[in-house]
Design an enzyme around this catalytic site. Structure first.
Site, PDB file in Angstrom:
ATOM      1  N   CYS A  54       0.827  -1.207   0.000  1.00 49.79           N
ATOM      2  CA  CYS A  54       0.000   0.000   0.000  1.00 49.79           C
ATOM      3  C   CYS A  54       0.865   1.263   0.000  1.00 49.79           C
ATOM      4  O   CYS A  54       1.895   1.329   0.668  1.00 49.79           O
ATOM      5  CB  CYS A  54      -0.921  -0.004   1.217  1.00 49.79           C
ATOM      6  N   CYS A  58       0.346   4.868   6.965  1.00 50.88           N
ATOM      7  CA  CYS A  58      -0.304   4.651   8.271  1.00 50.88           C
ATOM      8  C   CYS A  58       0.686   3.926   9.192  1.00 50.88           C
ATOM      9  O   CYS A  58       1.110   2.799   8.876  1.00 50.88           O
ATOM     10  CB  CYS A  58      -1.570   3.825   8.094  1.00 50.88           C
ATOM     11  N   CYS A  61       0.378   0.197  10.311  1.00 51.57           N
ATOM     12  CA  CYS A  61      -0.087  -0.834   9.378  1.00 51.57           C
ATOM     13  C   CYS A  61       1.012  -1.674   8.737  1.00 51.57           C
ATOM     14  O   CYS A  61       1.919  -1.150   8.082  1.00 51.57           O
ATOM     15  CB  CYS A  61      -0.933  -0.185   8.291  1.00 51.57           C
ATOM     16  N   CYS A  98     -16.149  -9.397   5.658  1.00 47.92           N
ATOM     17  CA  CYS A  98     -15.581  -8.083   5.390  1.00 47.92           C
ATOM     18  C   CYS A  98     -14.325  -8.247   4.550  1.00 47.92           C
ATOM     19  O   CYS A  98     -13.345  -8.850   4.986  1.00 47.92           O
ATOM     20  CB  CYS A  98     -15.259  -7.387   6.712  1.00 47.92           C
ATOM     21  N   CYS A 130     -19.339  -6.710   3.581  1.00 44.05           N
ATOM     22  CA  CYS A 130     -18.740  -5.429   3.934  1.00 44.05           C
ATOM     23  C   CYS A 130     -17.441  -5.311   3.147  1.00 44.05           C
ATOM     24  O   CYS A 130     -16.799  -6.318   2.851  1.00 44.05           O
ATOM     25  CB  CYS A 130     -18.463  -5.428   5.437  1.00 44.05           C
ATOM     26  N   CYS A 190     -19.429   1.639   8.872  1.00 42.18           N
ATOM     27  CA  CYS A 190     -18.654   1.018   9.936  1.00 42.18           C
ATOM     28  C   CYS A 190     -17.414   1.884  10.098  1.00 42.18           C
ATOM     29  O   CYS A 190     -16.598   1.983   9.184  1.00 42.18           O
ATOM     30  CB  CYS A 190     -18.277  -0.405   9.522  1.00 42.18           C
ATOM     31  N   ARG A 262     -17.828  -3.001  18.092  1.00 39.28           N
ATOM     32  CA  ARG A 262     -17.069  -4.228  17.816  1.00 39.28           C
ATOM     33  C   ARG A 262     -15.738  -4.272  18.561  1.00 39.28           C
ATOM     34  O   ARG A 262     -14.900  -3.373  18.430  1.00 39.28           O
ATOM     35  CB  ARG A 262     -16.833  -4.366  16.313  1.00 39.28           C
TER      36      ARG A 262
HETATM   37  N1  SAM Z   1      -6.791   0.413   3.145  1.00 40.51           N
HETATM   38  C1  SAM Z   1      -8.046   0.560   3.715  1.00 40.51           C
HETATM   39  C2  SAM Z   1      -8.128   1.670   4.756  1.00 40.51           C
HETATM   40  O1  SAM Z   1      -7.108   2.100   5.237  1.00 40.51           O
HETATM   41  O2  SAM Z   1      -9.240   2.075   5.063  1.00 40.51           O
HETATM   42  C3  SAM Z   1      -8.610  -0.709   4.319  1.00 40.51           C
HETATM   43  C4  SAM Z   1      -7.726  -1.657   5.071  1.00 40.51           C
HETATM   44  S1  SAM Z   1      -6.987  -1.024   6.600  1.00 40.51           S
HETATM   45  C5  SAM Z   1      -5.883  -2.296   6.999  1.00 40.51           C
HETATM   46  C6  SAM Z   1      -8.330  -1.141   7.765  1.00 40.51           C
HETATM   47  C7  SAM Z   1      -8.099  -0.771   9.181  1.00 40.51           C
HETATM   48  O3  SAM Z   1      -7.309  -1.753   9.833  1.00 40.51           O
HETATM   49  C8  SAM Z   1      -7.370   0.501   9.505  1.00 40.51           C
HETATM   50  O4  SAM Z   1      -8.163   1.633   9.387  1.00 40.51           O
HETATM   51  C9  SAM Z   1      -6.981   0.283  10.952  1.00 40.51           C
HETATM   52  O5  SAM Z   1      -8.001   0.748  11.809  1.00 40.51           O
HETATM   53  C10 SAM Z   1      -6.888  -1.237  11.068  1.00 40.51           C
HETATM   54  N2  SAM Z   1      -5.513  -1.677  11.359  1.00 40.51           N
HETATM   55  C11 SAM Z   1      -4.497  -1.770  10.490  1.00 40.51           C
HETATM   56  N3  SAM Z   1      -3.364  -2.198  11.093  1.00 40.51           N
HETATM   57  C12 SAM Z   1      -3.680  -2.385  12.398  1.00 40.51           C
HETATM   58  C13 SAM Z   1      -2.941  -2.825  13.533  1.00 40.51           C
HETATM   59  N4  SAM Z   1      -1.650  -3.120  13.454  1.00 40.51           N
HETATM   60  N5  SAM Z   1      -3.571  -2.906  14.732  1.00 40.51           N
HETATM   61  C14 SAM Z   1      -4.897  -2.582  14.820  1.00 40.51           C
HETATM   62  N6  SAM Z   1      -5.642  -2.181  13.762  1.00 40.51           N
HETATM   63  C15 SAM Z   1      -5.053  -2.061  12.575  1.00 40.51           C
HETATM   64  C1  DTB Z   2     -11.232  -2.824  11.678  1.00 40.09           C
HETATM   65  O1  DTB Z   2     -11.603  -1.857  12.383  1.00 40.09           O
HETATM   66  N1  DTB Z   2     -10.308  -3.690  12.049  1.00 40.09           N
HETATM   67  C2  DTB Z   2     -10.072  -4.666  10.994  1.00 40.09           C
HETATM   68  C3  DTB Z   2     -11.119  -4.265   9.931  1.00 40.09           C
HETATM   69  N2  DTB Z   2     -11.713  -3.086  10.486  1.00 40.09           N
HETATM   70  C4  DTB Z   2     -10.725  -4.083   8.541  1.00 40.09           C
HETATM   71  C5  DTB Z   2      -8.676  -4.750  10.565  1.00 40.09           C
HETATM   72  C6  DTB Z   2      -7.700  -5.055  11.700  1.00 40.09           C
HETATM   73  C7  DTB Z   2      -6.364  -5.252  11.096  1.00 40.09           C
HETATM   74  C8  DTB Z   2      -5.328  -5.657  12.097  1.00 40.09           C
HETATM   75  C9  DTB Z   2      -3.995  -5.820  11.499  1.00 40.09           C
HETATM   76  C10 DTB Z   2      -3.888  -6.862  10.438  1.00 40.09           C
HETATM   77  O2  DTB Z   2      -4.353  -8.005  10.654  1.00 40.09           O
HETATM   78  O3  DTB Z   2      -3.326  -6.571   9.397  1.00 40.09           O
HETATM   79 FE1  SF4 Z   3      -2.904   1.139   3.354  1.00 41.90          FE
HETATM   80 FE2  SF4 Z   3      -2.792  -0.016   5.737  1.00 41.90          FE
HETATM   81 FE3  SF4 Z   3      -3.189   2.582   5.569  1.00 41.90          FE
HETATM   82 FE4  SF4 Z   3      -5.153   0.889   4.789  1.00 41.90          FE
HETATM   83  S1  SF4 Z   3      -4.346   1.158   6.850  1.00 41.90           S
HETATM   84  S2  SF4 Z   3      -4.434   2.737   3.709  1.00 41.90           S
HETATM   85  S3  SF4 Z   3      -3.889  -0.780   3.955  1.00 41.90           S
HETATM   86  S4  SF4 Z   3      -1.332   1.487   4.899  1.00 41.90           S
END
Ligand code: SAM
Ligand code: DTB
Ligand code: SF4
Length: 331
Positions: A54, A58, A61, A98, A130, A190, A262
């Site tokens: 990506c 973030c 992430c 989802c 979702c 959501c 959730r």
């Molecule tokens: N790329 C899209 C976005 O950013 O909306 C969708 C996927 S993104 C991985 C969805 C959500 O996963 C993020 O908004 C964040 O709240 C959650 N997330 C990602 N990495 C995480 C982590 N290490 N611990 C907890 N939540 C995480």
């Molecule tokens: C949300 O609030 N938590 C989920 C879902 N919406 C998409 C994602 C959590 C991701 C945790 C880190 C991972 O597994 O990559």
């Molecule tokens: Fe990309 Fe992760 Fe950020 Fe979603 S949360 S926009 S997958 S870097």
């Protein structure tokens, strides 16, 4: 019945969040029991349909291309792979699938056409669908809605004030704009956040204010505990104390009484007792299945044992109506 309010002030939310813990849980559990069948828990299963690579930064992430997290990048899944995973999730008791993609935003290309087909297929399997695909325009949201999408996940993650510390490649307004586009397409929203990013209590309260002051509360609010992943800037963050999770869930429950709250990422770090407190405080949904998007999550069987012990039951799909008739039912 508790009044639904969209004008909560920071002072009011702060007073709730900081109240003595047992008073807080007692109050949120009472609100929960007034407004919901508190023994019913909605189960969603996550599926990463496009993993890693990506372009966003973030800082929590593992899927951001710029961090070395050792994650294997995977192109968009095939429809067959998605159908197989959806059936497995359904058999495991999930009422919602989802699908997550590591995209900054949706582009009007062949990949999006494929996602539309995935949405149609999963919807036809009697599961709520979702998606979480990054930023969306209004017409993209409408296309997803027309394909039968039930909900769109787009998290605020932290407060507006704290956003730049966590993400620099987009703004809070970008986030809010997508949520608005999702609303315009009459999809359910959501949206929630992560705790444990090094934010202050004020940031948590500010995020809860933004969510609860939306013209319509999100139908679901995920509260994630950070899963610290090696290689990300957040890798050394200490684990979130369970009391903070309970306070967030309880406060969300009190200020958004009809919303599905959730208990999201971070459950592998929690004991059954910890999770029981979260359900008591008003959580009424989880992600189930052995994987979140890229990190581990408890096994289906473990969760079913937990439900048995706590006297909880999974909520059936489409309890609040199908997308086509959704406007006529209360969410
Ligand atoms: N790329 C899209 C976005 O950013 O909306 C969708 C996927 S993104 C991985 C969805 C959500 O996963 C993020 O908004 C964040 O709240 C959650 N997330 C990602 N990495 C995480 C982590 N290490 N611990 C907890 N939540 C995480
Ligand atoms: C949300 O609030 N938590 C989920 C879902 N919406 C998409 C994602 C959590 C991701 C945790 C880190 C991972 O597994 O990559
Ligand atoms: Fe990309 Fe992760 Fe950020 Fe979603 S949360 S926009 S997958 S870097």
């Amino acid at each position: 019945m508790t009044e639904i309010r969209n004008d909560w002030t920071k002072e009011e939310i702060s007073e709730i969040y900081n109240s003595p813990l047992l008073d807080l849980i007692y109050r949120s559990a009472s609100v929960h029991r007034e407004n919901k069948d508190y023994s019913e828990v909605q189960i969603s299963s996550l599926l990463s349909i496009k993993t890693g690579g990506c372009s966003e930064d973030c800082s929590y992430c593992p899927q951001a291309a710029r961090y070395n997290t050792g994650l294997e990048v995977q192109a968009l899944m095939s429809l067959e792979q998605v159908t197989f995973a959806a059936q497995k999730a359904k058999d495991g008791g999930a009422s919602r699938l989802c699908m997550g993609a590591a995209w900054r935003e949706v582009r009007d290309n062949r990949d999006f056409d494929k996602v539309i087909e995935m949405v149609k297929t999963v919807n036809s399997m009697d599961m709520e669908v979702c998606c979480t695909l990054g930023m969306l325009t209004e017409s993209q949201a409408q296309r997803l809605a027309d394909a039968g999408l039930y909900a769109y996940n787009h998290n605020l993650d932290t407060s507006e004030e704290d956003y730049k510390r966590i993400i620099t490649t987009r703004t809070y307004d970008d986030r809010l704009k997508t949520i608005e586009n999702v609303r315009k397409a009459k999809l359910t929203v959501c949206s929630g956040g992560i705790i444990g990013l090094g934010e202050t209590v004020e940031d948590r309260i500010s995020m809860l204010k933004t969510l609860s002051n939306m013209p319509k509360h999100p139908e679901s609010v995920p509260i994630n505990a950070l899963v610290p992943v090696k290689g990300t800037p957040m890798e050394n963050q200490p684990l979130v104390p369970i009391w903070d999770m309970v306070r967030m869930i309880a406060t969300a429950r009190i200020i958004m009484p009809k919303t599905v709250v959730r208990l999201s990422a971070g459950r592998t770090q929690m004991s059954l007792t910890d999770q029981a407190l979260c359900f008591m405080a008003g959580a009424n949904s989880i992600f189930a299945g052995d994987k979140l998007l890229t990190t581990p999550n408890p096994e289906f069987n473990e969760d079913m044992q937990m439900f048995d012990i706590l006297g909880l039951k999974p909520r059936e799909a489409f309890k609040n109506g199908r997308p086509a008739v959704r406007e006529t039912v209360e969410l």
